[in-house]
Design a protein around this motif. Sequence first.
Motif, PDB file in Angstrom:
ATOM      1  N   TYR A 275      45.274  59.220  33.466  1.00 44.37           N
ATOM      2  CA  TYR A 275      44.587  60.431  33.921  1.00 44.37           C
ATOM      3  C   TYR A 275      43.742  60.075  35.144  1.00 44.37           C
ATOM      4  CZ  TYR A 275      42.306  64.973  33.635  1.00 44.37           C
ATOM      5  OH  TYR A 275      41.870  66.253  33.913  1.00 44.37           O
ATOM      6  N   ASP A 276      44.048  60.722  36.272  1.00 50.64           N
ATOM      7  CA  ASP A 276      43.361  60.436  37.544  1.00 50.64           C
ATOM      8  C   ASP A 276      43.490  58.963  37.930  1.00 50.64           C
ATOM      9  OD1 ASP A 276      42.470  62.944  38.321  1.00 50.64           O
ATOM     10  OD2 ASP A 276      40.579  62.780  37.234  1.00 50.64           O
ATOM     11  N   TYR A 277      44.597  58.316  37.521  1.00 49.42           N
ATOM     12  CA  TYR A 277      44.700  56.874  37.751  1.00 49.42           C
ATOM     13  C   TYR A 277      46.124  56.451  38.058  1.00 49.42           C
ATOM     14  CZ  TYR A 277      44.744  51.859  37.032  1.00 49.42           C
ATOM     15  OH  TYR A 277      44.926  50.517  37.228  1.00 49.42           O
TER      16      TYR A 277
ATOM     17  N   LYS B 194      20.787  63.858  33.957  1.00 52.22           N
ATOM     18  CA  LYS B 194      20.324  62.694  33.198  1.00 52.22           C
ATOM     19  C   LYS B 194      18.996  62.997  32.516  1.00 52.22           C
ATOM     20  CE  LYS B 194      19.943  58.399  31.852  1.00 52.22           C
ATOM     21  NZ  LYS B 194      20.741  57.880  30.706  1.00 52.22           N
ATOM     22  N   ARG B 195      18.087  63.612  33.247  1.00 54.46           N
ATOM     23  CA  ARG B 195      16.755  63.895  32.709  1.00 54.46           C
ATOM     24  C   ARG B 195      16.797  64.939  31.594  1.00 54.46           C
ATOM     25  NH1 ARG B 195      14.644  65.724  37.014  1.00 54.46           N
ATOM     26  NH2 ARG B 195      14.770  67.947  36.499  1.00 54.46           N
ATOM     27  N   GLU B 196      17.561  66.000  31.802  1.00 53.38           N
ATOM     28  CA  GLU B 196      17.524  67.125  30.870  1.00 53.38           C
ATOM     29  C   GLU B 196      18.534  67.015  29.728  1.00 53.38           C
ATOM     30  OE1 GLU B 196      17.531  70.925  32.747  1.00 53.38           O
ATOM     31  OE2 GLU B 196      15.999  70.366  34.220  1.00 53.38           O
ATOM     32  N   LEU B 197      19.688  66.371  29.984  1.00 48.73           N
ATOM     33  CA  LEU B 197      20.742  66.350  28.968  1.00 48.73           C
ATOM     34  C   LEU B 197      21.177  64.949  28.554  1.00 48.73           C
ATOM     35  CD1 LEU B 197      22.949  69.245  30.442  1.00 48.73           C
ATOM     36  CD2 LEU B 197      21.257  69.399  28.600  1.00 48.73           C
ATOM     37  N   GLY B 198      20.741  63.939  29.310  1.00 45.37           N
ATOM     38  CA  GLY B 198      21.011  62.562  28.918  1.00 45.37           C
ATOM     39  C   GLY B 198      22.374  62.019  29.325  1.00 45.37           C
ATOM     40  N   TYR B 199      23.121  62.763  30.134  1.00 49.03           N
ATOM     41  CA  TYR B 199      24.450  62.308  30.556  1.00 49.03           C
ATOM     42  C   TYR B 199      24.390  61.662  31.939  1.00 49.03           C
ATOM     43  CZ  TYR B 199      26.689  65.016  26.803  1.00 49.03           C
ATOM     44  OH  TYR B 199      27.097  65.515  25.586  1.00 49.03           O
ATOM     45  N   GLU B 200      25.227  60.626  32.112  1.00 54.15           N
ATOM     46  CA  GLU B 200      25.363  59.969  33.423  1.00 54.15           C
ATOM     47  C   GLU B 200      26.562  60.577  34.152  1.00 54.15           C
ATOM     48  OE1 GLU B 200      23.611  57.463  34.762  1.00 54.15           O
ATOM     49  OE2 GLU B 200      22.496  56.551  33.098  1.00 54.15           O
ATOM     50  N   LEU B 201      26.317  61.192  35.274  1.00 51.02           N
ATOM     51  CA  LEU B 201      27.410  61.729  36.091  1.00 51.02           C
ATOM     52  C   LEU B 201      27.816  60.693  37.128  1.00 51.02           C
ATOM     53  CD1 LEU B 201      26.281  65.417  36.820  1.00 51.02           C
ATOM     54  CD2 LEU B 201      27.813  64.582  35.028  1.00 51.02           C
ATOM     55  N   LYS B 202      29.122  60.393  37.179  1.00 51.58           N
ATOM     56  CA  LYS B 202      29.641  59.443  38.164  1.00 51.58           C
ATOM     57  C   LYS B 202      30.563  60.175  39.125  1.00 51.58           C
ATOM     58  CE  LYS B 202      29.448  55.503  35.000  1.00 51.58           C
ATOM     59  NZ  LYS B 202      30.226  54.416  34.346  1.00 51.58           N
TER      60      LYS B 202
ATOM     61  N   SER C  27      36.600  68.407  42.931  1.00 57.80           N
ATOM     62  CA  SER C  27      35.599  68.003  41.938  1.00 57.80           C
ATOM     63  C   SER C  27      34.826  66.787  42.425  1.00 57.80           C
ATOM     64  CB  SER C  27      36.272  67.685  40.602  1.00 57.80           C
ATOM     65  OG  SER C  27      36.865  68.842  40.048  1.00 57.80           O
ATOM     66  N   ILE C  28      33.515  66.867  42.298  1.00 54.48           N
ATOM     67  CA  ILE C  28      32.639  65.804  42.773  1.00 54.48           C
ATOM     68  C   ILE C  28      32.490  64.690  41.738  1.00 54.48           C
ATOM     69  CG2 ILE C  28      30.262  65.245  43.418  1.00 54.48           C
ATOM     70  CD1 ILE C  28      31.644  66.712  45.628  1.00 54.48           C
ATOM     71  N   PHE C  29      32.374  65.078  40.453  1.00 48.50           N
ATOM     72  CA  PHE C  29      32.075  64.103  39.406  1.00 48.50           C
ATOM     73  C   PHE C  29      33.265  63.900  38.473  1.00 48.50           C
ATOM     74  CE2 PHE C  29      27.963  66.078  40.511  1.00 48.50           C
ATOM     75  CZ  PHE C  29      27.303  64.942  40.968  1.00 48.50           C
ATOM     76  N   GLN C  30      33.347  62.707  37.924  1.00 47.89           N
ATOM     77  CA  GLN C  30      34.409  62.360  36.986  1.00 47.89           C
ATOM     78  C   GLN C  30      34.301  63.197  35.718  1.00 47.89           C
ATOM     79  OE1 GLN C  30      34.284  58.158  36.161  1.00 47.89           O
ATOM     80  NE2 GLN C  30      34.354  57.584  38.318  1.00 47.89           N
ATOM     81  N   LYS C  31      35.457  63.411  35.099  1.00 51.57           N
ATOM     82  CA  LYS C  31      35.495  64.119  33.829  1.00 51.57           C
ATOM     83  C   LYS C  31      34.824  63.280  32.754  1.00 51.57           C
ATOM     84  CE  LYS C  31      38.776  66.414  30.728  1.00 51.57           C
ATOM     85  NZ  LYS C  31      40.210  66.737  30.493  1.00 51.57           N
TER      86      LYS C  31
ATOM     87  N   ALA D 262      31.702  68.042  33.500  1.00 48.40           N
ATOM     88  CA  ALA D 262      30.534  67.778  34.337  1.00 48.40           C
ATOM     89  C   ALA D 262      29.964  69.085  34.895  1.00 48.40           C
ATOM     90  CB  ALA D 262      30.915  66.832  35.477  1.00 48.40           C
ATOM     91  N   GLY D 263      30.851  70.005  35.278  1.00 51.08           N
ATOM     92  CA  GLY D 263      30.401  71.283  35.810  1.00 51.08           C
ATOM     93  C   GLY D 263      29.583  72.072  34.794  1.00 51.08           C
ATOM     94  N   ARG D 264      29.982  72.012  33.534  1.00 46.43           N
ATOM     95  CA  ARG D 264      29.258  72.733  32.489  1.00 46.43           C
ATOM     96  C   ARG D 264      27.845  72.171  32.332  1.00 46.43           C
ATOM     97  NH1 ARG D 264      32.453  72.974  27.045  1.00 46.43           N
ATOM     98  NH2 ARG D 264      33.933  73.828  28.550  1.00 46.43           N
TER      99      ARG D 264
END
Length: 308
Positions: free
Chosen positions: A178-180, A291-299, A231-235, A241-243
């Motif tokens: 996937y994407d690879y 990261k601050r509000e939901l704790g996820y790292e967007l790459k 899309s800017i960020f990885q799934k 990521a958009g959500r």
Amino acid sequence: MDELAARLGADRLERDVPLAPHTTFKIGGPADLMFRALTPDELAQAVLAARELEMPFFLLGLGANILVGDGGFRGLVIKNDVQTIDWLDDTRVKAGSGVKIYHDLIQMTVARGLGGLQHYVGIPSTVGGAVWQNLHFLSPPPERERTMFIEEVVEGATILSEEGEVREVGLDYFQFGYDYSILHDRKDVVLDVTFRLEPTDRQVMRDTIRENLMWRDDRHPDLWLYPSAGSIFQKLEGVGAGRLIDQCGLKGHVLGNAQIFPKHANIMVNLGGATSADVRALIDLAQTTVKRELGYELKTEIGMVGEF
């Protein structure tokens, strides 16, 4: 510089070429040098020359998944304009890596009643870029029950290997995911790709094309009006990521002349005159807020090219 000109032709090397017009984001400063490769052999020779002369280089297709820095690129940009298309038999076509999947290759194959590529309408990608990222789309309509991958119609390819050899390779070589593809981890360059297609009813394909374009139009920006890089960020596993960005209230947010697209928060658009600094600031805002509000790292999944 003189050695490069001797190998590629002084009249073929362009200097101080603005890169913004060569990207779908319409952002980016100038390249010191640009060479437009028109054949598979020219593409291979340009890459070999840059490697052997130890000159920094970047291979540019449609520029659809990249952000070029405002400072441009110090070195050689090799523009992939390899547009060769050869029919090997009734169902197999060999296409140069610079051929556009949409419109060019899709129109040609559908006209011959051959299916397999019609799912990817509206996606800006060359043949080489499609293989690099294993181009995919949720299709066919109306159910959209599975993701269609370009690997399903790839038979093989001609590559310039990391070791400097022109080789014929089969489907398995690419280790698609996937994407690879293996191209993410090896410095191989695709020169052309052979696709094996299936006879398919033309009207069925036209219906797929029409409905997929309508589906994309509801979710993605019109690149003529709102230049973007997709899309800017990885799934992320289990969540888009958009959500997450939307949950943080950032959909539609503007910094400078760049905006988080109101219809799809994982896409950023150029409102006109945006700089790479504007986009980088939006990227940083999205990452730190999520990261601050939901704790996820967007790459990020787009490539960063040149000087920022």
